[in-house]
Motif scaffolding. Sequence first.
Motif, PDB file in Angstrom:
ATOM      1  N   LYS A  94       0.878  -1.178   0.000  1.00  0.00           N
ATOM      2  CA  LYS A  94       0.000   0.000   0.000  1.00  0.00           C
ATOM      3  C   LYS A  94       0.909   1.220   0.000  1.00  0.00           C
ATOM      4  N   LEU A  95       0.631   2.132  -0.905  1.00  0.00           N
ATOM      5  CA  LEU A  95       1.393   3.378  -1.005  1.00  0.00           C
ATOM      6  C   LEU A  95       0.444   4.522  -0.687  1.00  0.00           C
ATOM      7  N   ILE A  96       0.888   5.426   0.172  1.00  0.00           N
ATOM      8  CA  ILE A  96       0.133   6.637   0.446  1.00  0.00           C
ATOM      9  C   ILE A  96       1.047   7.800   0.093  1.00  0.00           C
ATOM     10  N   LEU A  97       0.693   8.504  -0.962  1.00  0.00           N
ATOM     11  CA  LEU A  97       1.506   9.611  -1.459  1.00  0.00           C
ATOM     12  C   LEU A  97       0.746  10.907  -1.224  1.00  0.00           C
ATOM     13  N   ASP A  98       1.115  11.622  -0.165  1.00  0.00           N
ATOM     14  CA  ASP A  98       0.439  12.868   0.182  1.00  0.00           C
ATOM     15  C   ASP A  98       1.084  14.081  -0.469  1.00  0.00           C
ATOM     16  N   SER A  99       2.406  14.099  -0.508  1.00  0.00           N
ATOM     17  CA  SER A  99       3.136  15.191  -1.149  1.00  0.00           C
ATOM     18  C   SER A  99       4.501  14.652  -1.561  1.00  0.00           C
ATOM     19  N   SER A 100       5.276  15.469  -2.259  1.00  0.00           N
ATOM     20  CA  SER A 100       6.585  14.999  -2.729  1.00  0.00           C
ATOM     21  C   SER A 100       7.549  14.751  -1.572  1.00  0.00           C
ATOM     22  N   GLU A 101       7.244  15.289  -0.410  1.00  0.00           N
ATOM     23  CA  GLU A 101       8.087  15.090   0.770  1.00  0.00           C
ATOM     24  C   GLU A 101       7.455  14.153   1.779  1.00  0.00           C
ATOM     25  N   ASP A 102       6.285  13.601   1.478  1.00  0.00           N
ATOM     26  CA  ASP A 102       5.548  12.813   2.457  1.00  0.00           C
ATOM     27  C   ASP A 102       4.936  11.575   1.801  1.00  0.00           C
ATOM     28  N   GLY A 103       5.673  10.465   1.841  1.00  0.00           N
ATOM     29  CA  GLY A 103       5.187   9.226   1.255  1.00  0.00           C
ATOM     30  C   GLY A 103       5.337   8.066   2.230  1.00  0.00           C
ATOM     31  N   HIS A 104       4.393   7.155   2.185  1.00  0.00           N
ATOM     32  CA  HIS A 104       4.416   5.978   3.053  1.00  0.00           C
ATOM     33  C   HIS A 104       4.331   4.724   2.192  1.00  0.00           C
ATOM     34  N   PHE A 105       5.177   3.766   2.495  1.00  0.00           N
ATOM     35  CA  PHE A 105       5.248   2.499   1.769  1.00  0.00           C
ATOM     36  C   PHE A 105       5.020   1.387   2.794  1.00  0.00           C
ATOM     37  N   TYR A 106       3.911   0.661   2.643  1.00  0.00           N
ATOM     38  CA  TYR A 106       3.590  -0.468   3.514  1.00  0.00           C
ATOM     39  C   TYR A 106       3.742  -1.736   2.690  1.00  0.00           C
ATOM     40  N   LEU A 107       4.403  -2.735   3.243  1.00  0.00           N
ATOM     41  CA  LEU A 107       4.608  -3.998   2.538  1.00  0.00           C
ATOM     42  C   LEU A 107       4.442  -5.126   3.544  1.00  0.00           C
ATOM     43  N   TRP A 108       3.631  -6.142   3.197  1.00  0.00           N
ATOM     44  CA  TRP A 108       3.406  -7.264   4.097  1.00  0.00           C
ATOM     45  C   TRP A 108       2.971  -8.498   3.311  1.00  0.00           C
ATOM     46  N   TYR A 109       2.870  -9.619   4.010  1.00  0.00           N
ATOM     47  CA  TYR A 109       2.437 -10.893   3.432  1.00  0.00           C
ATOM     48  C   TYR A 109       1.181 -11.346   4.147  1.00  0.00           C
ATOM     49  N   THR A 115      -5.901 -12.896   7.771  1.00  0.00           N
ATOM     50  CA  THR A 115      -5.701 -11.458   7.568  1.00  0.00           C
ATOM     51  C   THR A 115      -4.535 -10.919   8.382  1.00  0.00           C
ATOM     52  N   VAL A 116      -3.752 -11.802   8.998  1.00  0.00           N
ATOM     53  CA  VAL A 116      -2.595 -11.371   9.775  1.00  0.00           C
ATOM     54  C   VAL A 116      -1.539 -10.827   8.808  1.00  0.00           C
ATOM     55  N   LYS A 117      -1.038  -9.648   9.102  1.00  0.00           N
ATOM     56  CA  LYS A 117      -0.032  -9.020   8.250  1.00  0.00           C
ATOM     57  C   LYS A 117       1.347  -9.462   8.724  1.00  0.00           C
ATOM     58  N   GLU A 118       1.923 -10.446   8.046  1.00  0.00           N
ATOM     59  CA  GLU A 118       3.235 -10.983   8.409  1.00  0.00           C
ATOM     60  C   GLU A 118       4.338 -10.170   7.744  1.00  0.00           C
ATOM     61  N   GLY A 119       5.435  -9.996   8.458  1.00  0.00           N
ATOM     62  CA  GLY A 119       6.585  -9.285   7.887  1.00  0.00           C
ATOM     63  C   GLY A 119       6.277  -7.856   7.513  1.00  0.00           C
ATOM     64  N   MET A 120       5.411  -7.204   8.268  1.00  0.00           N
ATOM     65  CA  MET A 120       4.965  -5.845   7.951  1.00  0.00           C
ATOM     66  C   MET A 120       6.133  -4.856   7.955  1.00  0.00           C
ATOM     67  N   HIS A 121       6.200  -4.076   6.911  1.00  0.00           N
ATOM     68  CA  HIS A 121       7.159  -2.969   6.808  1.00  0.00           C
ATOM     69  C   HIS A 121       6.379  -1.690   6.570  1.00  0.00           C
ATOM     70  N   HIS A 122       6.762  -0.643   7.257  1.00  0.00           N
ATOM     71  CA  HIS A 122       6.225   0.688   7.003  1.00  0.00           C
ATOM     72  C   HIS A 122       7.431   1.600   6.881  1.00  0.00           C
ATOM     73  N   VAL A 123       7.603   2.151   5.696  1.00  0.00           N
ATOM     74  CA  VAL A 123       8.757   2.998   5.410  1.00  0.00           C
ATOM     75  C   VAL A 123       8.252   4.379   5.012  1.00  0.00           C
ATOM     76  N   TYR A 124       8.848   5.397   5.604  1.00  0.00           N
ATOM     77  CA  TYR A 124       8.503   6.783   5.308  1.00  0.00           C
ATOM     78  C   TYR A 124       9.607   7.387   4.450  1.00  0.00           C
ATOM     79  N   GLY A 125       9.221   8.221   3.480  1.00  0.00           N
ATOM     80  CA  GLY A 125      10.238   8.854   2.641  1.00  0.00           C
ATOM     81  C   GLY A 125       9.677   9.939   1.760  1.00  0.00           C
ATOM     82  N   SER A 126      10.512  10.381   0.829  1.00  0.00           N
ATOM     83  CA  SER A 126      10.138  11.435  -0.118  1.00  0.00           C
ATOM     84  C   SER A 126      10.292  10.886  -1.540  1.00  0.00           C
ATOM     85  N   PHE A 127      10.128  11.753  -2.532  1.00  0.00           N
ATOM     86  CA  PHE A 127      10.156  11.299  -3.917  1.00  0.00           C
ATOM     87  C   PHE A 127      11.138  12.101  -4.755  1.00  0.00           C
ATOM     88  N   GLY A 128      11.809  11.390  -5.650  1.00  0.00           N
ATOM     89  CA  GLY A 128      12.763  12.003  -6.553  1.00  0.00           C
ATOM     90  C   GLY A 128      12.275  11.943  -7.978  1.00  0.00           C
TER      91      GLY A 128
END
Length: 188
Positions: A94-109, A115-128
């Motif tokens: 799941k990607l949530i892109l609010d602005s060029s400086e505010d992005g969230h990347f969620y990744l799970w199995y 419905t258990v989210k295994e290996g959940m990753h939530h990474v915050y960053g910006s865009f180039g």
Amino acid sequence: MKRILFPVIVVSVISFSCKKKELKKETTIVSANITADSIKIPQTEELPVDSESMKSDLDYEQVNEKDFGKWKGEYFLDYIDYAGENDGTKLKAKLILDSSEDGHFYLWYEKPNDTVKEGMHHVYGSFGKIGDENNAIKFLPEIISEGEDTGIDLDYFLYSKDGKFYIKSGMIPSENGDSKELPIKKNK
């Protein structure tokens, strides 16, 4: 005297054994003399270099807000987990892109019927910015909010072609184990 001498010997043996031991690594170089007349030397093919992955995150310009309007929104990927045990587990992003400086990347199995989210990753960053045409951007990870640092690059490329969106990431392997552009659904 024996009562004092014995503990002194034990302490000194323990402290001596706890010191780091330096290991020397030996390497052997083997060379062979081969005459060029008797061997055919195969011509090597040059593989195309993916210029996007060769750049450092510092080499990307920030996407301006006007151009980022095209990318703003939420995206969802539901994909077969080719890196797993082939038991029907899905890789979800799941990607949530609010602005060029505010992005969230969620990744799970998720396993089938669970419905258990295994290996959940939530990474915050910006865009180039990748090019002047505004048909691709790169997520530049800054903070891992949830999950472990597995050593895999946590970035991704988001592409726009013919009104559809695609994602490419080293964290999302395809059938052959390499990463490729995969269709991703933009919800908002």
